[in-house]
Design a protein around this motif. Structure first.
Motif, PDB file in Angstrom:
ATOM      1  N   LEU A   1       2.704   0.941   3.976  1.00 20.63           N
ATOM      2  CA  LEU A   1       2.214   2.058   4.780  1.00 20.63           C
ATOM      3  C   LEU A   1       2.539   3.400   4.140  1.00 20.63           C
ATOM      4  O   LEU A   1       1.789   4.371   4.292  1.00 20.63           O
ATOM      5  CB  LEU A   1       2.827   1.997   6.187  1.00 20.63           C
ATOM      6  N   ALA A   2       3.665   3.464   3.398  1.00 19.79           N
ATOM      7  CA  ALA A   2       4.034   4.722   2.750  1.00 19.79           C
ATOM      8  C   ALA A   2       3.039   5.097   1.661  1.00 19.79           C
ATOM      9  O   ALA A   2       2.859   6.283   1.360  1.00 19.79           O
ATOM     10  CB  ALA A   2       5.445   4.613   2.172  1.00 19.79           C
ATOM     11  N   THR A   3       2.381   4.102   1.061  1.00 18.24           N
ATOM     12  CA  THR A   3       1.411   4.381   0.001  1.00 18.24           C
ATOM     13  C   THR A   3       0.001   4.600   0.550  1.00 18.24           C
ATOM     14  O   THR A   3      -0.900   4.931  -0.207  1.00 18.24           O
ATOM     15  CB  THR A   3       1.376   3.222  -1.005  1.00 18.24           C
ATOM     16  N   THR A   4      -0.183   4.379   1.866  1.00 21.62           N
ATOM     17  CA  THR A   4      -1.502   4.577   2.472  1.00 21.62           C
ATOM     18  C   THR A   4      -1.653   6.037   2.877  1.00 21.62           C
ATOM     19  O   THR A   4      -0.814   6.580   3.588  1.00 21.62           O
ATOM     20  CB  THR A   4      -1.666   3.681   3.705  1.00 21.62           C
ATOM     21  N   THR A   5      -2.699   6.664   2.402  1.00 23.31           N
ATOM     22  CA  THR A   5      -2.956   8.070   2.709  1.00 23.31           C
ATOM     23  C   THR A   5      -4.299   8.216   3.419  1.00 23.31           C
ATOM     24  O   THR A   5      -5.105   7.280   3.462  1.00 23.31           O
ATOM     25  CB  THR A   5      -2.967   8.915   1.427  1.00 23.31           C
TER      26      THR A   5
ATOM     27  N   LEU B   1      -1.586  -3.968  12.628  1.00 24.64           N
ATOM     28  CA  LEU B   1      -1.616  -2.813  11.724  1.00 24.64           C
ATOM     29  C   LEU B   1      -2.872  -2.818  10.863  1.00 24.64           C
ATOM     30  O   LEU B   1      -3.498  -1.770  10.654  1.00 24.64           O
ATOM     31  CB  LEU B   1      -0.371  -2.807  10.850  1.00 24.64           C
ATOM     32  N   ASN B   2      -3.256  -3.991  10.360  1.00 21.11           N
ATOM     33  CA  ASN B   2      -4.470  -4.064   9.541  1.00 21.11           C
ATOM     34  C   ASN B   2      -5.713  -3.737  10.367  1.00 21.11           C
ATOM     35  O   ASN B   2      -6.634  -3.074   9.870  1.00 21.11           O
ATOM     36  CB  ASN B   2      -4.598  -5.455   8.918  1.00 21.11           C
ATOM     37  N   GLN B   3      -5.742  -4.205  11.610  1.00 19.94           N
ATOM     38  CA  GLN B   3      -6.880  -3.860  12.468  1.00 19.94           C
ATOM     39  C   GLN B   3      -6.916  -2.355  12.744  1.00 19.94           C
ATOM     40  O   GLN B   3      -7.988  -1.744  12.768  1.00 19.94           O
ATOM     41  CB  GLN B   3      -6.781  -4.635  13.775  1.00 19.94           C
ATOM     42  N   THR B   4      -5.745  -1.757  12.936  1.00 20.21           N
ATOM     43  CA  THR B   4      -5.684  -0.309  13.156  1.00 20.21           C
ATOM     44  C   THR B   4      -6.158   0.443  11.924  1.00 20.21           C
ATOM     45  O   THR B   4      -6.911   1.423  12.034  1.00 20.21           O
ATOM     46  CB  THR B   4      -4.246   0.100  13.513  1.00 20.21           C
ATOM     47  N   LEU B   5      -5.721  -0.006  10.744  1.00 24.09           N
ATOM     48  CA  LEU B   5      -6.170   0.643   9.508  1.00 24.09           C
ATOM     49  C   LEU B   5      -7.683   0.503   9.340  1.00 24.09           C
ATOM     50  O   LEU B   5      -8.347   1.433   8.867  1.00 24.09           O
ATOM     51  CB  LEU B   5      -5.444   0.025   8.308  1.00 24.09           C
ATOM     52  N   HIS B   6      -8.213  -0.665   9.723  1.00 27.17           N
ATOM     53  CA  HIS B   6      -9.660  -0.865   9.622  1.00 27.17           C
ATOM     54  C   HIS B   6     -10.401   0.108  10.545  1.00 27.17           C
ATOM     55  O   HIS B   6     -11.407   0.714  10.147  1.00 27.17           O
ATOM     56  CB  HIS B   6      -9.993  -2.313   9.977  1.00 27.17           C
TER      57      HIS B   6
END
Length: 447
Positions: free
Chosen positions: A179-183, A207-212
């Protein structure tokens, strides 16, 4: 895993407490015989009939002595002997009964005994009653077992806690690093999926669904900004060209015609800006105050304020009540009517009724219709079809998108199909208000 640790943390104190209780029960049983024998001999001493040789009366307790202050043996059983006291313990004047055990004497070896003062005076003799024992049967050994058990249980819980915590923290650390590398500029990264269905696996899936969802919302927002910029640049560019040409060639332009053209462009800019503001408001209006709205009354009120090119035929069933924001529902109806009026030839129909436990609002026309392949795309923002329905100008490309957002914001749906007159028929379905009457009211039809 966490539940196992919590269970162990509860069971360990319970197990230790039970072990201590069992040890105490065992001790009470062990000293029961010696205490009985000491009490019986003390009673004989108080009567003044103490024989020189004491005969044991409690089975198993064969070591008995009555010792005077100073260590002189007054009487004893044959197994104890009368040469010296079998133990050195001496109860204090206030301690009538003392239970203990010792292996300090070489003869007779390890003993479990009870010491009882005959009287309360300082010169009172003491009765000793005991039996031989072994180290394995001593309460000291029981206490050692309890302590070892507690230590083993504590060590086991410590190891399990460390192991479980390590298993939990390793994937959590991996999630944190990912998550720290996700911008915001790159939401395509995903956390490696874990097998199983434990808490960590469900967390990773969530978390993956939220990122999607964030990625889709970001792409949609960026596309919307790009489309909005394009839609705003077009009339602005037209305005600039007209004004610059009028400035360079002032005698070639009619002032009134120029003002009409520029005002039309300004109107278009104003309409696009108003629609954009409305869309932004819809996305942030989750807490909008709702009230009971009769769709038939709402439709009549909107039609009274319109001066349409094509007459509107209505079929309204009274008492179709929904919970909603009246201004938004009125805007939904207005947008559908504007769309129908732009494409209708001779007929526009509006109907309100109950249908399968829902409120149904339909707006249809006799225009060219909408191809089935485009019926989902027309609700996207700034969508214009390359069909006969896009010949007419005047729309901002946001009307149906706004209607769609309003319908979904009211927990409803909006779909399009073929109308009975060959054009398009838009159907809006909304949940009925819980307090809405279940009995249909008679409606009217106006031309």
């Amino acid at each position: 895993m966490l539940s196992i640790v919590c269970t162990l943390l509860i069971l360990i104190p319970v197990a230790v407490a039970m072990s201590l209780m069992i040890s105490q029960v065992i001790a009470n049983v062990m000293w029961n015989g010696t205490e009985q024998q000491a009490v019986l001999v003390a009673a004989i001493v108080r009567k003044g009939s103490l024989p020189r040789v004491i005969k044991p009366s409690v089975p198993g307790v064969d070591l008995i002595q009555v010792v005077a202050p100073g260590g002189r043996v007054l009487a004893a059983s044959p197994s104890a002997g009368d040469r010296q006291p079998i133990v050195r313990a001496w109860p204090a004047p206030g301690d009538t009964m003392q239970d203990s055990q010792t292996c300090a004497n070489i003869e007779p070896g390890c003993l479990r005994f009870s010491a009882l003062r005959v009287g309360s005076g300082v010169q009172s003799p003491v009765v000793y009653a005991g039996d031989r024992t072994t180290t394995m049967m001593s309460t000291t050994f029981d206490n050692a077992i309890v302590a070892a058990q507690a230590a083993l249980l504590t060590a086991a819980v410590g190891w399990i806690t460390w192991h479980v915590t390590g298993r939990i923290l390793r994937p959590v650390e991996s999630i944190t690093s990912e998550l720290a590398t996700t911008t915001f500029n790159d939401l395509s990264r995903r956390i490696p999926q874990q097998a199983g269905d434990d808490e960590i696996a469900r967390l990773v899936r969530t978390l993956n669904q939220t990122l999607h969802r964030l990625e889709r919302a970001t792409h949609r927002q960026r596309g919307f900004v790009a489309d909005a910029s394009h839609e705003l640049r077009t009339p602005l560019a037209g305005l600039r060209v007209k004004l610059e040409e009028a400035r360079i060639h002032p005698h070639d332009f009619d002032a009134e015609e120029l003002l009409d053209d520029t005002l039309r462009d300004v109107d278009r800019l104003q309409a696009i800006t108003a629609d954009l503001l409305l869309l932004a408001g819809l996305e942030s209006s989750a807490a909008t105050v709702r009230e009971r709205v009769d769709l038939a009354d709402l439709t009549r009120a909107e039609l009274e304020h319109r001066a349409d090119r094509v007459p509107v035929q209505v079929g309204l069933q009274d008492g179709v009540i929904v919970d909603g924001a009246p201004a938004q529902l009125a805007r939904l109806l207005t947008n559908l009517l504007d769309n129908a009026q732009r494409h209708a030839r001779d007929r526009v129909d509006v109907a309100v009724r109950r249908d399968n436990g829902q409120a149904l609002l339909t707006v249809s026309d006799d225009g060219p219709g909408i191809p089935e392949s485009d019926r989902e795309r027309i609700f996207e923002r700034f969508t214009r079809l390359d069909t006969a329905r896009s010949r007419h100008l005047g729309g901002t490309g946001l009307g149906l998108a706004i209607a769609n957002d309003i319908a979904h914001g009211h927990s409803g749906t909006i779909t399009v199909s073929d109308s009975a007159h060959g054009g398009a028929c838009f159907e809006v379905r909304l949940p009925l208000s819980p307090s809405s009457s279940a009995t249909p009211q008679p409606g009217g039809r106006n031309g």
